[in-house]
Design a protein around this motif. Structure first.
Motif, PDB file in Angstrom:
ATOM      1  N   GLY A   1      -5.259   1.532  14.932  1.00 42.86           N
ATOM      2  CA  GLY A   1      -4.326   2.842  15.062  1.00 42.86           C
ATOM      3  C   GLY A   1      -4.077   3.334  13.882  1.00 42.86           C
ATOM      4  O   GLY A   1      -4.770   3.243  12.796  1.00 42.86           O
ATOM      5  N   MET A   2      -2.867   4.201  13.526  1.00 43.33           N
ATOM      6  CA  MET A   2      -2.699   4.911  12.190  1.00 43.33           C
ATOM      7  C   MET A   2      -1.161   4.549  12.196  1.00 43.33           C
ATOM      8  O   MET A   2      -0.420   4.489  12.908  1.00 43.33           O
ATOM      9  CB  MET A   2      -2.841   6.600  12.733  1.00 43.33           C
ATOM     10  CG  MET A   2      -4.254   6.945  12.734  1.00 43.33           C
ATOM     11  SD  MET A   2      -5.467   6.462  11.452  1.00 43.33           S
ATOM     12  CE  MET A   2      -4.912   7.671  10.142  1.00 43.33           C
ATOM     13  N   ARG A   3      -0.933   4.864  10.950  1.00 37.18           N
ATOM     14  CA  ARG A   3       0.452   4.564  10.279  1.00 37.18           C
ATOM     15  C   ARG A   3       0.516   5.549   9.036  1.00 37.18           C
ATOM     16  O   ARG A   3      -0.233   6.086   8.515  1.00 37.18           O
ATOM     17  CB  ARG A   3       0.779   3.170  10.065  1.00 37.18           C
ATOM     18  CG  ARG A   3       0.160   2.737   8.840  1.00 37.18           C
ATOM     19  CD  ARG A   3       0.631   1.267   8.410  1.00 37.18           C
ATOM     20  NE  ARG A   3      -0.037   0.693   7.174  1.00 37.18           N
ATOM     21  CZ  ARG A   3       0.334  -0.382   6.437  1.00 37.18           C
ATOM     22  NH1 ARG A   3       1.306  -1.134   6.925  1.00 37.18           N
ATOM     23  NH2 ARG A   3      -0.365  -0.689   5.686  1.00 37.18           N
ATOM     24  N   SER A   4       2.056   5.867   8.959  1.00 31.96           N
ATOM     25  CA  SER A   4       2.147   6.764   7.812  1.00 31.96           C
ATOM     26  C   SER A   4       3.301   6.311   7.060  1.00 31.96           C
ATOM     27  O   SER A   4       4.164   5.744   7.310  1.00 31.96           O
ATOM     28  CB  SER A   4       2.548   8.245   8.382  1.00 31.96           C
ATOM     29  OG  SER A   4       3.704   8.043   9.426  1.00 31.96           O
ATOM     30  N   ARG A   5       3.547   7.044   5.670  1.00 31.80           N
ATOM     31  CA  ARG A   5       4.758   6.847   5.071  1.00 31.80           C
ATOM     32  C   ARG A   5       5.158   8.188   4.360  1.00 31.80           C
ATOM     33  O   ARG A   5       4.206   9.142   4.271  1.00 31.80           O
ATOM     34  CB  ARG A   5       4.315   5.751   3.909  1.00 31.80           C
ATOM     35  CG  ARG A   5       3.386   5.895   3.051  1.00 31.80           C
ATOM     36  CD  ARG A   5       3.236   4.767   2.153  1.00 31.80           C
ATOM     37  NE  ARG A   5       2.377   4.878   1.009  1.00 31.80           N
ATOM     38  CZ  ARG A   5       2.124   4.147   0.169  1.00 31.80           C
ATOM     39  NH1 ARG A   5       2.668   3.173  -0.116  1.00 31.80           N
ATOM     40  NH2 ARG A   5       1.097   4.594  -0.909  1.00 31.80           N
ATOM     41  N   GLU A   6       6.335   8.151   3.855  1.00 30.30           N
ATOM     42  CA  GLU A   6       6.682   9.543   3.123  1.00 30.30           C
ATOM     43  C   GLU A   6       7.348   9.440   1.664  1.00 30.30           C
ATOM     44  O   GLU A   6       7.719   8.218   1.458  1.00 30.30           O
ATOM     45  CB  GLU A   6       7.689  10.226   4.121  1.00 30.30           C
ATOM     46  CG  GLU A   6       7.208  10.592   5.567  1.00 30.30           C
ATOM     47  CD  GLU A   6       8.350  11.132   6.346  1.00 30.30           C
ATOM     48  OE1 GLU A   6       9.507  10.823   5.937  1.00 30.30           O
ATOM     49  OE2 GLU A   6       8.047  11.868   7.257  1.00 30.30           O
ATOM     50  N   ARG A   7       7.375  10.305   1.017  1.00 32.32           N
ATOM     51  CA  ARG A   7       8.117  10.336  -0.250  1.00 32.32           C
ATOM     52  C   ARG A   7       8.886  11.742  -0.396  1.00 32.32           C
ATOM     53  O   ARG A   7       8.354  12.574   0.398  1.00 32.32           O
ATOM     54  CB  ARG A   7       7.326   9.961  -1.476  1.00 32.32           C
ATOM     55  CG  ARG A   7       6.155  10.848  -1.728  1.00 32.32           C
ATOM     56  CD  ARG A   7       5.414  10.317  -3.015  1.00 32.32           C
ATOM     57  NE  ARG A   7       4.117  11.344  -3.101  1.00 32.32           N
ATOM     58  CZ  ARG A   7       3.409  11.072  -4.262  1.00 32.32           C
ATOM     59  NH1 ARG A   7       3.667  10.136  -5.002  1.00 32.32           N
ATOM     60  NH2 ARG A   7       2.207  11.807  -4.443  1.00 32.32           N
TER      61      ARG A   7
END
Length: 807
Positions: free
Chosen positions: A520-526
């Motif tokens: 699947g997909m995963r995300s992260r932020e800044r």
């Protein structure tokens, strides 16, 4: 018109009567005062108008409501106590309940109803039935009544008390003799009773939760579990108002139940992670064994978490162990302020609450599931007399823990740009924390030195360095990382981000994978920490995504696992040990095969050096043999103090004693003494005589059996004559002689040397219905001859066993 009579001194003549009449009658003696009150008003109104002003510093009398609440629940019964601190006392009193801002001259001004507990102490006033007064004036230090709260919609209620001491009446409209209770909003009845508002804050905030356990034998001595006291691993999360971990008045989920009863956070963490859209951070901290230690021996457990505009609430719980299902924690604590900012600090004392899944009443009660399950509720001091928190006075429970939540950073553009105080400025300027340290616990280093200056003074890339010292390597088989650390850098005013002069934060941790099985997909932020000074747009990405794989091949033989749980406590109390963690099978393979994924992991752990713990004890020895070979006895076990005496006193017990029970001891048969020999059964020729004895106690538990109870021996008086007629004549004479003696004995009692005895009394009732009892009978002296020199002339007593059959 309101009169001031504090204190109101009564004249000498009616003062004596005031000791006999109720307080209401005592007030009636002040004719001048009562004459000024309009006759149309009721007697309750006159009592209230006689109230005086508060007497400053007069605090030996107090009015208290069970549990010291600030709110009342409509229709609920509360215990109300009026008391005097020794050596003070009071002779009479008046107790009344009024709606707020009412004078009491109308029936509807009064709120709730009182209920008498002890009619010898209290009664309703004859002239004012809504008020309670004393039954008889005498010295007393405490009275108690029940007050049943009024129906919903009544509003705030004022409980007022007045007391009579000696010949002076004291009134107090405020302070220790007045208690104000307001109605609890029924919308939140029985649940976490604070409405959750929408958050208007911007950006995110980072917090640190620190848990200070205060549950110890010193603070809670009743039945304190010395050997197994602990706090389980802390589990919780920062979440939105659409998700509830736990709340008062709600029912415990399976995850809450496993924390409450077993101290296991695994199921709870699984439930939290399943709410990924509503949860921002999972909060986890290690367990504490034992429940309390000085902070210079063990640091308080802590965890860090973040909140944002939609997920601005935090909840957590930890089990109080051992216990049936008791926990402490916070539910939906809102960290967003009305001013669109983030709360700086929260300090909350915690009392235990019951999860409603087990009905035990003591720390170590056996498992007793509550069926049907009950709602979560706070424990009180009146729950059960065997409860370790029981207080017959209904006082509040001493807090068992304290939690401190401090804001350590704010990220992103903030709506509330004015810092709360200097601490906020420092926190917001603090550098981002580095990734979790992966240094093995067996390697003990000094702290890192500050970073050196960058090797490049231009915008070309360079390096900077920091160092630390290796103090000890506890396990030579585990390699220790380098003592130097390097990091790329650029000269002042330069940035290592190509094509941009804006400063970015570190990446926030990756989100959970979008699917539970497969790829699947995963995300992260800044976020942007500082925009370019020339006003240009920052082109650096604030979000990135990547592929993620869960259970790489979702074939029919693959299985779905939960996340790993918290590490167990180290197997050693000091020095080197082992610790484990576990996870569970969430979904078995579809083809019915065995799941090959591991469900447990183990690794080494390092506790403080043994010689630094002031109260290090060896394990308990085995129990000694029982002090007796049969029946009830005692047995002991010991342990040794292993730490040095210089490290401080250790008050733990080094020896324990408990009762032991072995099979009952054998009891031999018990008999009375032999009776006298009987007369010969023949008047001539050969015959026999007998003697008997009685069984006083049958043998029990394998005791010696009873010997013979009858003995016989031969007797010969004289030869019998051959003439039958003469023989018959002598037999008849002997028989008549014996009958005459028997009748004489029956009329005069038995004859003994020197005295005449009364006949034996009847046997007494058996002392037991079964299991072996005793009966008694007596023979007393009827007449003692003056010339008697025999010591045998005295009262006699016989005992025999009875009801010897088992119970």
């Amino acid at each position: 018109m309101r009169l001031s009579l504090a204190p109101l001194k009564l004249s000498r003549t009616p003062a004596l009567l005031a000791l006999v009449l109720p307080l209401a009658a005592a007030l009636a003696f002040s004719d001048e005062t009562l004459d000024k009150v309009p006759k149309s008003e009721g007697y309750c109104s006159r009592i209230l108008r006689a109230q005086g002003t508060r007497r400053e510093g007069y605090t030996e009398f107090s009015l208290r409501v069970e549990g010291d609440p600030d709110f009342y629940k409509p229709g609920t019964s509360y215990r109300v106590t009026l008391s005097a601190a020794p050596p003070s006392y009071f002779r009479g009193f008046t107790l009344i309940a009024l709606k707020e801002n009412r004078e009491g001259d109308k029936e509807e001004d009064h709120a709730g109803t009182f209920q008498i507990i002890d009619e010898e102490e209290t009664q309703f006033m004859s002239n004012c039935p809504v008020a309670v007064t004393e039954s008889t004036p005498r010295r007393r230090t405490r009275i108690q009544v029940f007050w049943i709260a009024p129906p919903a919609g009544t509003g705030c209620v004022i409980l007022k008390a007045s007391i009579v001491q000696k010949r002076i009446i004291y009134f107090q409209d405020e302070g220790s003799l007045t208690k104000k209770l307001c109605e609890q909003d029924s919308t939140f009845d029985g649940v976490t009773d604070k409405p959750i508002l929408d958050c208007c804050a911007c950006g995110t905030a980072k917090y640190r939760l620190t848990f200070y356990g205060n549950w110890s034998e010193k603070t809670h001595p009743k039945d304190y579990p010395r050997r197994a006291n602990h706090w389980s691993a802390i589990i919780g999360g920062s979440h939105s108002k659409n998700y509830v971990l736990w709340e008062y008045g709600g029912y415990a989920s399976e995850g809450v139940k496993q924390v409450a009863e077993l101290g296991s956070p695994v199921k709870m963490e699984e439930e939290i992670r399943q709410q990924s859209d509503e949860v921002l951070t999972v909060i986890k901290a290690k367990a504490q064994w034992p429940a309390w230690q000085p902070l210079n021996v063990r640091a308080a457990p802590s965890a860090e978490f973040s909140v944002d505009r939609t997920r601005h609430l935090m909840s957590f719980l930890t089990m109080m162990g051992p216990s049936p299902d008791w926990n402490v924690g916070l539910s939906a604590e809102d960290l967003c302020t009305k001013e669109c900012g983030w709360v700086q600090k929260v300090v909350q004392d915690l009392i235990p609450w019951d999860a409603g899944t087990d009905s035990g009443v003591t720390y170590e009660s056996p498992n007793k599931p509550t069926i049907p399950q009950e709602k979560i509720r706070p424990l009180t001091s009146l729950d059960h007399p065997q409860s370790p928190f029981y207080d017959p006075e209904g006082g509040s429970i001493t807090q068992v823990a304290r939690v401190v939540i401090e804001r350590i950073a704010r990220k992103g553009e903030q709506c509330n740009i004015v810092p709360d105080n200097v601490d906020d400025i420092v926190a917001d300027l603090a550098p981002e924390e580095k990734d979790e340290d992966d240094t093995p616990e067996t390697c003990i280093y000094s702290n890192w030195s500050p970073w050196s200056a960058c090797s490049s003074s231009t915008c070309d890339k360079g390096k900077r360095m920091r160092q630390r010292m290796l103090k000890a390597q506890l396990d030579l088989s585990v390699p220790c990382p380098d003592t130097q650390d390097f990091q790329p850098c650029m000269g002042p005013g330069c940035s290592d981000e190509d094509g941009s002069t804006c400063t970015m934060s570190e990446w926030i941790t990756w989100s959970p994978c979008s699917i539970s099985c497969g790829t699947g997909m995963r995300s992260r932020e800044r976020y942007v920490k500082q925009f370019p000074e020339d006003g240009s747009v920052c082109t650096l990405p604030t979000e990135e995504t990547e592929k993620c794989t869960v259970n790489e091949e979702c074939s029919p033989s693959s299985c779905l696992m939960t996340e790993w749980g918290e590490w167990d406590e180290c197997s050693a109390t000091c020095g080197m040990g082992m610790k484990k963690r576990h996870r569970m099978i969430k979904m078995s393979p579809a083809d019915g095969s065995m799941c090959k994924a591991e469900t447990s992991q183990a690794e080494k752990c390092m506790m403080p050096e043994c010689h630094t713990i002031p109260c290090l004890l060896s394990p308990w020895s085995e129990w000694s043999d029982c002090s007796v070979t049969c029946g009830k006895g005692m047995r002991t076990r010991q342990r040794m103090l292993k730490s040095l005496a210089e490290l401080g006193d250790c008050n733990e017990d080094l020896e324990q004693v408990e009762k032991c029970m072995l099979p009952e001891c054998p009891i031999d048969c018990e008999l009375t003494e032999w009776s006298q020999w009987s007369e010969c059964n023949k008047s001539c020729g050969k015959g026999h005589v007998i003697r008997t004895r009685m069984i006083q106690m049958e043998p029990q538990f394998g005791g010696a059996p009873c010997p013979e109870t009858v003995q016989r021996k031969k007797c010969r008086i004289r030869k019998c004559l051959r003439n039958p007629s003469i023989q018959k004549l002598r037999w008849r004479e002997a028989r008549e002689s014996r009958r005459s003696e028997q009748l004489k004995e029956e009329s005069e009692g038995e004859q003994f040397p020197g005295c005449r005895m009364r006949p034996w009394t009847a046997w007494s009732e058996c002392t037991k219905l079964c299991g072996g009892g005793i009966q008694e009978r007596y023979m007393t002296v009827k007449k003692r001859f003056k010339s008697s020199q025999f010591t045998s002339c005295k009262d006699k007593k016989e005992i025999r066993a009875c009801n010897v059959h088992p119970c």
